[in-house]
Design an enzyme around this catalytic site. Sequence first.
Site, mmCIF file in Angstrom:
data_model
loop_
_atom_site.group_PDB
_atom_site.id
_atom_site.type_symbol
_atom_site.label_atom_id
_atom_site.label_comp_id
_atom_site.label_asym_id
_atom_site.label_seq_id
_atom_site.Cartn_x
_atom_site.Cartn_y
_atom_site.Cartn_z
ATOM 1 N N ASP A 141 0.856 -1.181 0.000
ATOM 2 C CA ASP A 141 0.000 0.000 0.000
ATOM 3 C C ASP A 141 0.895 1.235 0.000
ATOM 4 O O ASP A 141 1.608 1.484 0.974
ATOM 5 C CB ASP A 141 -0.876 -0.046 1.253
ATOM 6 N N ILE A 142 0.861 1.999 -1.062
ATOM 7 C CA ILE A 142 1.749 3.158 -1.194
ATOM 8 C C ILE A 142 1.501 4.197 -0.098
ATOM 9 O O ILE A 142 2.406 4.929 0.280
ATOM 10 C CB ILE A 142 1.648 3.788 -2.603
ATOM 11 N N ASN A 157 -5.765 12.272 -11.579
ATOM 12 C CA ASN A 157 -6.460 12.722 -12.786
ATOM 13 C C ASN A 157 -6.177 14.220 -12.954
ATOM 14 O O ASN A 157 -5.565 14.839 -12.090
ATOM 15 C CB ASN A 157 -7.963 12.421 -12.696
ATOM 16 N N GLY A 191 -9.165 4.211 -6.921
ATOM 17 C CA GLY A 191 -7.872 3.526 -6.897
ATOM 18 C C GLY A 191 -6.858 4.196 -5.998
ATOM 19 O O GLY A 191 -7.164 4.634 -4.883
ATOM 20 N N VAL A 192 -5.623 4.280 -6.493
ATOM 21 C CA VAL A 192 -4.523 4.878 -5.746
ATOM 22 C C VAL A 192 -4.858 6.316 -5.355
ATOM 23 O O VAL A 192 -4.621 6.740 -4.218
ATOM 24 C CB VAL A 192 -3.220 4.846 -6.588
ATOM 25 N N ASP A 193 -5.410 7.065 -6.274
ATOM 26 C CA ASP A 193 -5.744 8.472 -6.043
ATOM 27 C C ASP A 193 -6.679 8.611 -4.840
ATOM 28 O O ASP A 193 -6.422 9.391 -3.918
ATOM 29 C CB ASP A 193 -6.384 9.037 -7.313
ATOM 30 N N THR A 222 -2.224 2.275 -15.243
ATOM 31 C CA THR A 222 -2.607 0.892 -15.549
ATOM 32 C C THR A 222 -3.953 0.491 -14.969
ATOM 33 O O THR A 222 -4.419 -0.613 -15.221
ATOM 34 C CB THR A 222 -1.535 -0.105 -15.060
ATOM 35 N N GLY A 223 -4.580 1.365 -14.227
ATOM 36 C CA GLY A 223 -5.898 1.068 -13.667
ATOM 37 C C GLY A 223 -6.986 1.489 -14.629
ATOM 38 O O GLY A 223 -7.050 1.020 -15.771
ATOM 39 N N TYR A 253 -7.236 3.982 -16.420
ATOM 40 C CA TYR A 253 -6.751 4.565 -17.673
ATOM 41 C C TYR A 253 -6.303 3.511 -18.683
ATOM 42 O O TYR A 253 -5.959 3.827 -19.807
ATOM 43 C CB TYR A 253 -5.628 5.565 -17.406
#
Length: 176
Positions: free
Chosen positions: A12-13, A26, A34-36, A120-121, A123
């Site tokens: 987990d970043i 975005n 997601g990550v964002d 890669t998600g 997008y």
Amino acid sequence: MWIMKIEVITGDITEMAVDVIVNAANTSLLGGGGVDGSIHQAAGPELLKACQELNGCQTGKAKITPGFNLKARFVIHAVGPVWRGGNSGESELLKSAYRYSLQLAVDHSAKTIAFPNIGTGIYRFPREEAALIAIQAAQNFEHNTKLKRLVFVCFEEDNFRIYNKILGSVRADHFL
């Protein structure tokens, strides 16, 4: 010449104790999935306020904010391209997002940086090509930086295998 250590981990970043984590953002920089979404949630409401003041970001570029409630001092919000089949400059835009992120990290005296798998998600950037671009961006940048550690943080085991396969095919003496 400085040589940075390049690592690949699963995890987990938002839990990374590094100077900078990179957000796969975005163009609005106002959060998403997601990550964002995870980074915005972990950093707290101050991150959204700071991002609102940045007035968005163009695809292929990046902007920086404090890390607020994260372990990282800073968050770099990198905007990767939406995959449109590969004939709309997507690869160059993704390379650019990595370069902007690395330069912002250096400009803010970072020694350690963690990247997600940008693009890669949702997008839909092909994972193998995105990983190769990310690794090449790190390799091409390291000769001009005092960054000591770069971590590719893969949330999914599939991305972890892809990064390790590509790194394994690169000459081992290039990395410490």
